[in-house]
Write a protein that holds these residues in place. Sequence first.
Motif, PDB file in Angstrom:
ATOM      1  N   GLU A  27       0.705  -1.079  -0.170  1.00  0.00           N
ATOM      2  CA  GLU A  27       0.306   0.045  -0.305  1.00  0.00           C
ATOM      3  C   GLU A  27       0.582   1.243  -0.462  1.00  0.00           C
ATOM      4  OE1 GLU A  27       0.424  -1.208   4.538  1.00  0.00           O
ATOM      5  OE2 GLU A  27       0.157  -2.519   2.609  1.00  0.00           O
ATOM      6  N   SER A  28       1.785   1.150   0.325  1.00  0.00           N
ATOM      7  CA  SER A  28       2.551   2.408   0.041  1.00  0.00           C
ATOM      8  C   SER A  28       3.260   2.726  -0.681  1.00  0.00           C
ATOM      9  CB  SER A  28       3.876   2.426   0.911  1.00  0.00           C
ATOM     10  OG  SER A  28       4.190   2.098   2.367  1.00  0.00           O
ATOM     11  N   ALA A  29       2.975   1.915  -2.348  1.00  0.00           N
ATOM     12  CA  ALA A  29       3.342   2.536  -3.554  1.00  0.00           C
ATOM     13  C   ALA A  29       2.261   3.405  -4.181  1.00  0.00           C
ATOM     14  CB  ALA A  29       3.552   1.586  -4.475  1.00  0.00           C
ATOM     15  N   GLY A  30       2.580   4.160  -4.949  1.00  0.00           N
ATOM     16  CA  GLY A  30       1.468   5.359  -5.599  1.00  0.00           C
ATOM     17  C   GLY A  30       1.135   6.306  -5.259  1.00  0.00           C
ATOM     18  N   VAL A  31      -0.032   6.868  -5.880  1.00  0.00           N
ATOM     19  CA  VAL A  31      -0.205   7.593  -4.418  1.00  0.00           C
ATOM     20  C   VAL A  31      -0.543   8.088  -3.368  1.00  0.00           C
ATOM     21  CG1 VAL A  31      -2.201   9.959  -4.501  1.00  0.00           C
ATOM     22  CG2 VAL A  31      -0.676   8.894  -6.794  1.00  0.00           C
ATOM     23  N   GLY A  32       0.157   8.626  -1.987  1.00  0.00           N
ATOM     24  CA  GLY A  32      -0.376   8.298  -0.540  1.00  0.00           C
ATOM     25  C   GLY A  32      -1.868   8.765   0.005  1.00  0.00           C
ATOM     26  N   THR A  33      -1.903   9.938  -0.573  1.00  0.00           N
ATOM     27  CA  THR A  33      -3.893  10.356  -0.716  1.00  0.00           C
ATOM     28  C   THR A  33      -4.432   9.562  -1.264  1.00  0.00           C
ATOM     29  OG1 THR A  33      -3.163  12.531  -0.321  1.00  0.00           O
ATOM     30  CG2 THR A  33      -5.046  12.539  -0.907  1.00  0.00           C
ATOM     31  N   ASP A  34      -4.544   8.835  -2.337  1.00  0.00           N
ATOM     32  CA  ASP A  34      -5.645   8.104  -2.627  1.00  0.00           C
ATOM     33  C   ASP A  34      -5.659   6.859  -1.780  1.00  0.00           C
ATOM     34  OD1 ASP A  34      -7.054   7.440  -5.539  1.00  0.00           O
ATOM     35  OD2 ASP A  34      -6.086   6.165  -5.460  1.00  0.00           O
ATOM     36  N   ALA A  35      -4.572   6.498  -1.674  1.00  0.00           N
ATOM     37  CA  ALA A  35      -4.743   4.795  -0.502  1.00  0.00           C
ATOM     38  C   ALA A  35      -5.512   4.964   1.088  1.00  0.00           C
ATOM     39  CB  ALA A  35      -3.062   4.775   0.025  1.00  0.00           C
ATOM     40  N   ALA A  36      -4.876   6.500   1.217  1.00  0.00           N
ATOM     41  CA  ALA A  36      -6.018   6.827   2.169  1.00  0.00           C
ATOM     42  C   ALA A  36      -6.630   7.039   2.391  1.00  0.00           C
ATOM     43  CB  ALA A  36      -4.893   8.023   2.734  1.00  0.00           C
ATOM     44  N   ILE A  37      -7.684   7.884   0.873  1.00  0.00           N
ATOM     45  CA  ILE A  37      -9.062   7.792   0.744  1.00  0.00           C
ATOM     46  C   ILE A  37      -9.643   6.305   0.541  1.00  0.00           C
ATOM     47  CG2 ILE A  37     -10.846   8.659  -1.073  1.00  0.00           C
ATOM     48  CD1 ILE A  37      -8.618  10.898  -1.938  1.00  0.00           C
ATOM     49  N   ARG A  38      -8.684   5.184  -0.135  1.00  0.00           N
ATOM     50  CA  ARG A  38      -9.525   4.453  -0.392  1.00  0.00           C
ATOM     51  C   ARG A  38      -9.206   3.516   1.411  1.00  0.00           C
ATOM     52  NH1 ARG A  38      -5.940   3.334  -4.209  1.00  0.00           N
ATOM     53  NH2 ARG A  38      -4.300   1.808  -2.600  1.00  0.00           N
ATOM     54  N   ALA A  39      -8.848   3.682   2.009  1.00  0.00           N
ATOM     55  CA  ALA A  39      -8.952   2.921   3.385  1.00  0.00           C
ATOM     56  C   ALA A  39      -9.767   3.495   3.776  1.00  0.00           C
ATOM     57  CB  ALA A  39      -7.507   3.145   4.108  1.00  0.00           C
ATOM     58  N   PHE A  40     -10.226   4.677   3.822  1.00  0.00           N
ATOM     59  CA  PHE A  40     -11.191   5.583   4.442  1.00  0.00           C
ATOM     60  C   PHE A  40     -12.890   5.186   4.004  1.00  0.00           C
ATOM     61  CE2 PHE A  40     -15.115   8.586   4.606  1.00  0.00           C
ATOM     62  CZ  PHE A  40     -14.889   8.795   6.090  1.00  0.00           C
ATOM     63  N   HIS A  41     -12.894   4.511   2.453  1.00  0.00           N
ATOM     64  CA  HIS A  41     -14.312   4.480   2.024  1.00  0.00           C
ATOM     65  C   HIS A  41     -14.526   2.172   2.294  1.00  0.00           C
ATOM     66  CE1 HIS A  41     -15.311   7.368   0.418  1.00  0.00           C
ATOM     67  NE2 HIS A  41     -14.615   7.999  -0.240  1.00  0.00           N
ATOM     68  N   HIS A  42     -13.101   1.984   2.182  1.00  0.00           N
ATOM     69  CA  HIS A  42     -13.555   0.612   2.134  1.00  0.00           C
ATOM     70  C   HIS A  42     -13.456  -0.209   3.329  1.00  0.00           C
ATOM     71  CE1 HIS A  42     -14.389  -0.104  -1.984  1.00  0.00           C
ATOM     72  NE2 HIS A  42     -13.866   0.857  -1.337  1.00  0.00           N
ATOM     73  N   ARG A  43     -12.294   1.197   5.359  1.00  0.00           N
ATOM     74  CA  ARG A  43     -12.719   0.466   6.371  1.00  0.00           C
ATOM     75  C   ARG A  43     -11.444  -0.325   6.684  1.00  0.00           C
ATOM     76  NH1 ARG A  43     -18.841   0.863   8.845  1.00  0.00           N
ATOM     77  NH2 ARG A  43     -18.222   2.812   9.314  1.00  0.00           N
ATOM     78  N   LYS A  49       5.232  15.684  -0.495  1.00  0.00           N
ATOM     79  CA  LYS A  49       4.890  15.542   0.230  1.00  0.00           C
ATOM     80  C   LYS A  49       3.781  15.148   1.148  1.00  0.00           C
ATOM     81  CE  LYS A  49       9.290  18.361   0.840  1.00  0.00           C
ATOM     82  NZ  LYS A  49       9.445  19.372   2.071  1.00  0.00           N
ATOM     83  N   GLU A  50       2.461  15.758   0.715  1.00  0.00           N
ATOM     84  CA  GLU A  50       1.045  15.775   0.980  1.00  0.00           C
ATOM     85  C   GLU A  50       1.233  14.010   1.236  1.00  0.00           C
ATOM     86  OE1 GLU A  50      -2.000  14.450  -1.932  1.00  0.00           O
ATOM     87  OE2 GLU A  50       0.312  15.134  -2.404  1.00  0.00           O
ATOM     88  N   GLY A  51       1.119  13.274  -0.422  1.00  0.00           N
ATOM     89  CA  GLY A  51       0.479  12.258  -0.138  1.00  0.00           C
ATOM     90  C   GLY A  51       1.237  11.478   1.118  1.00  0.00           C
ATOM     91  N   PRO A  52       2.605  10.468   0.866  1.00  0.00           N
ATOM     92  CA  PRO A  52       3.180   9.884   2.226  1.00  0.00           C
ATOM     93  C   PRO A  52       2.437  10.592   3.696  1.00  0.00           C
ATOM     94  CG  PRO A  52       5.066  11.227   0.187  1.00  0.00           C
ATOM     95  CD  PRO A  52       3.513  11.750  -0.112  1.00  0.00           C
ATOM     96  N   ILE A  53       2.812  11.614   3.691  1.00  0.00           N
ATOM     97  CA  ILE A  53       2.343  12.879   5.139  1.00  0.00           C
ATOM     98  C   ILE A  53       0.766  12.088   5.022  1.00  0.00           C
ATOM     99  CG2 ILE A  53       1.756  14.741   4.651  1.00  0.00           C
ATOM    100  CD1 ILE A  53       3.326  13.637   7.830  1.00  0.00           C
ATOM    101  N   ALA A  54       0.055  11.903   4.336  1.00  0.00           N
ATOM    102  CA  ALA A  54      -1.513  12.107   4.619  1.00  0.00           C
ATOM    103  C   ALA A  54      -2.161  10.236   4.860  1.00  0.00           C
ATOM    104  CB  ALA A  54      -2.595  11.952   3.301  1.00  0.00           C
ATOM    105  N   LEU A  55      -1.311   9.688   4.388  1.00  0.00           N
ATOM    106  CA  LEU A  55      -1.389   8.324   4.466  1.00  0.00           C
ATOM    107  C   LEU A  55      -0.749   7.754   5.422  1.00  0.00           C
ATOM    108  CD1 LEU A  55      -2.546   5.660   3.638  1.00  0.00           C
ATOM    109  CD2 LEU A  55       0.115   4.990   2.458  1.00  0.00           C
ATOM    110  N   ILE A  56       0.216   8.523   6.136  1.00  0.00           N
ATOM    111  CA  ILE A  56       1.185   8.435   7.195  1.00  0.00           C
ATOM    112  C   ILE A  56       0.044   8.277   8.899  1.00  0.00           C
ATOM    113  CG2 ILE A  56       3.475   9.130   9.396  1.00  0.00           C
ATOM    114  CD1 ILE A  56       4.563   9.477   6.481  1.00  0.00           C
ATOM    115  N   GLY A  57      -0.007  10.000   8.426  1.00  0.00           N
ATOM    116  CA  GLY A  57      -1.105  10.581   9.548  1.00  0.00           C
ATOM    117  C   GLY A  57      -2.391   9.239   9.777  1.00  0.00           C
ATOM    118  N   ALA A  58      -3.071   9.450   8.565  1.00  0.00           N
ATOM    119  CA  ALA A  58      -4.135   8.355   8.622  1.00  0.00           C
ATOM    120  C   ALA A  58      -3.915   7.002   8.884  1.00  0.00           C
ATOM    121  CB  ALA A  58      -4.718   8.052   6.699  1.00  0.00           C
ATOM    122  N   GLY A  59      -2.624   6.663   8.994  1.00  0.00           N
ATOM    123  CA  GLY A  59      -2.121   5.230   9.332  1.00  0.00           C
ATOM    124  C   GLY A  59      -2.040   4.995  11.264  1.00  0.00           C
TER     125      GLY A  59
END
Length: 586
Positions: free
Chosen positions: A95-111, A138-148
Amino acid sequence: MLKNLFGYRFNYQSFLLPVLIGLFAGLFAIIFLKAIKISSDFFLGGIVSYQPPSPFGEGGSHFFSFEMERAYLLPISTALGGLIVGILVYLFSPESAGVGTDAAIRAFHHRKYLGLKTSIMKLITAAVTIGSGGVSGKEGPIALIGAGIGSFLGRIFKLSDREKDIALAVGMGAGIAGVFKAPFAGAIISSEVFYKKDFETETLIPSFIASFIAFIVVGSFLGFSPLFHIELPQFNGLSVNDAAAYIFLGISTAMIARLMIFSLDKSREIFNSLGIHPVFKPAVGGFFVGLMGMFTPVAIGTGYGWLQMIMSGNLVYLSPLLIVVSIFVVILAFSFTLGSGGSGGVFGPSLVIGGLTGASVYYLLSAIGFQESSSFNITALTVVGMVSTFAAAAKAPLSTLILVAEITGGYQLLVPAIIAVAISHFLSGEKSIFKSQVDYKINSPVHQDEFKFLILQQYRVEDVMTSTVITVNKETPVVEVGLILQNYGISLLPVVENDVVIGVISDSDLIKACNQDMRQLKVKDIMNPNPICVTPDLSLFNTLSIFIENNIGIAPVVDSLENKKLIGIISDFDIGKVLTGSSPIK
């Protein structure tokens, strides 16, 4: 235990968890920024002998001297960084590959649970991608980091699923607030970025708390200065020419945003179709990005320092032609970086591409006679170009408008930004650079149960019931009832007398009577004389509750529970068709 100790419950008045999320997000933001610096010193400094410029908010200055002694090694640096990322992603954290913000959005929608492992791996892989010269944000990584972080703390506090959703969103906003020193924008992003046309309003209050805590933590270590320092003439109003310039800028950034999305999608298709091991794909993408960086240094790393130089008027190394060409080179480099599986985000590249577009529009309009003013100058158009491009690409206009004030330290450009952002957002189309975004809450799996409840409360039995009902009387032979049930494919028949329901007979009643002489039985012998009936004004929610409580799936509809005059019939299948949208409402 912690929940009992603090008497804690996550709601609008909650304070503890947002504070903890903000604290951890701020600390991770500091570590992330330091990791990027260490990575950049190793790859770009050690291999290429190049130190990219920095924005003033990250220690940059007016005195920058461009030197790249070993430019020919840049493709090696970016390819090596890509290889390291490919190995880490493949072995430890896909899940660390690609756009971090998109991974966080996907995690939110699918719990989907993220946790600290995801945060740590995203921090490392993104720092390597950016530090080695990959074009990423930097936004994508820190978005996924914060979401984690939010997801992890939600599990520690044993929150409900809905509360964990909110904690994840709050962590995402807090991370962005810390890295970009933009607490208001971070809080609003946590509400806006999940949807193209909706808001997750429940996250706002806790996200404001967490975002300001993260901002204070990062600012205490790295300073509170805005990311970019700009100097604008005193605002003297907006002329017709100025307004026309920002309308044109909005149109231009909308087209550029569409090109960004198309380019990233195509790049993903190309790399997905390559017949090589996934470990090597980021290295291949990185190699080509390095070649592009040799052509224009703006296509190396985040590129924020070059934007700062444009806004400061330091154009020694950037000719107008190079600025225009760099728009398309950076789009390609960003697409190859993230499309190949490199780790990062789209916010940074969007700002750089948008800033270059704004500067290019300035040069074009100046060439045809537009006069310099307090609103029409290269600094102003660069800043507004940055935010209008991201607004168009990410479908996040509100948070973007707030961001323009926070990253530049002023509100002078708010009116021009509103013009350009409104135009670019309107013309950007339906596609978003975040593929996991959905249009509305009702489209999100997280909210489906809530909307099912609202739908069932909104509609009544009379809206979906079947008015033409097959009935029998109490003297009907049971054998005949069996044939009716079989021929019409139904499971229950109302028993009526003078249009009044006096009972029901079902296939289960027939099964129970199998040990008797069926040829001698009448309906009155085996029917249920006290059937559950519903009225036409009952909500579908209450009807379904009655079905569940009484373990039934179908019921006669009567004018009133006293008279019991039959007017229709309703089943759980009829209710299900309403929820799936396959049944027309009367």
